[in-house]
Design an enzyme around this catalytic site. Structure first.
Site: not given
Length: 265
Positions: A87, A138, A142, A235
């Site tokens: 991510d 995503h 964010h 990540h």
């Protein structure tokens, strides 16, 4: 017999009679000394020996994990092989190093990319797609609160991100959406579905996003939490990911050997 002889004989006789009388009397007796009193001791029953073996600390069983994530989001791959997801990228320092590791291991993963990062580093998104990895929306920047916003705002955010991904990789398939922080709401799940994306959760979270988490902890937590079909959350962006990059070679090798690693989508 002379007088002197008679006197001597009488004296002898007198002595013998006196001795006989003395011998005839019973000798005085002494009372025996009393026996010392022995105190009575009451016996106490023996007690069972106390065990000195150390007691094991009680270990609570981890809470059971279902096959579906929150709001029926996807938590497992559907097979035995596990999936690696990364991510918050792409990141110009960490994403290339991770892609190198995946290429050496001949493993494909899923990259959940942020729209503003895609716009800034489109070449990295092209490399991700070129090397056979999946792309996942995503959100644009964010936004942890995106799921609580109006449906039109959610749709605009997700659509904008998809457009940026396809600007970098024309015709790219974007089959998944992952909500920042896993803060799912019915609205964000519904909007993602209307845009042709399945909401992607995870089954293993080693908290590599936490600055306090060390490389050995990342490896250990994944080894402990992983099960057949797990989706692993990691990540490659959003901060210093050196610990994640340091953990990945062993994590990839171990998961590949134990379960196999599959690409989502």
């Amino acid at each position: 017999m002379t007088r002197r002889t008679v006197l001597a004989a009488g004296l002898v006789l007198l002595v013998l009679i006196s001795a006989g009388c003395a011998n005839g009397e019973p000798a005085p007796t002494r009372s025996p000394l009393p026996y010392p009193t022995i105190p009575q001791v009451t016996a106490t029953p023996p007690t069972a020996p106390t065990s000195t073996a150390p007691t094991k600390p009680s270990r609570k069983k981890p809470a059971p994990r279902g096959t579906a994530g929150p709001l029926n989001t996807q938590r497992l791959t559907g097979g035995r092989a596990v999936a690696l997801t990364f991510d918050d990228g792409p990141h110009p320092q960490w994403t290339p190093k991770l892609l190198d590791q995946l290429r050496r291991a001949r493993v494909r993963a899923t990259f959940c990319v942020v729209g503003v990062k895609v716009r800034k580093y489109p070449a990295l998104v092209r490399r991700i797609a070129r090397e056979g990895h999946s792309l996942c929306n995503h959100s644009w920047q964010h936004d942890l609160k995106l799921g609580s916003r109006k449906a039109d705002q959610i749709r605009a955010d997700l659509s904008r991100t998809n457009q940026e991904i396809r600007r970098a990789v024309p015709g790219a398939e974007i089959r998944y959406y992952r909500q920042p922080g896993g803060r799912w709401t019915p609205s964000v799940v519904a909007v993602a579905r209307s845009l042709g994306m399945r909401s992607l959760h995870w089954d293993v979270d080693p908290t590599d996003w936490d600055k306090k988490t060390t490389t050995p902890q990342i490896r250990g937590r994944i080894a402990q939490q992983a099960r057949p079909g797990s989706i692993v959350l990691l990540h490659d962006g959003g901060g210093d990911r050196s610990r994640t990059i340091g953990a990945c070679p062993q994590v990839i090798s171990s998961l590949k050997r134990k379960y196999g690693i599959t690409r989502l989508g």
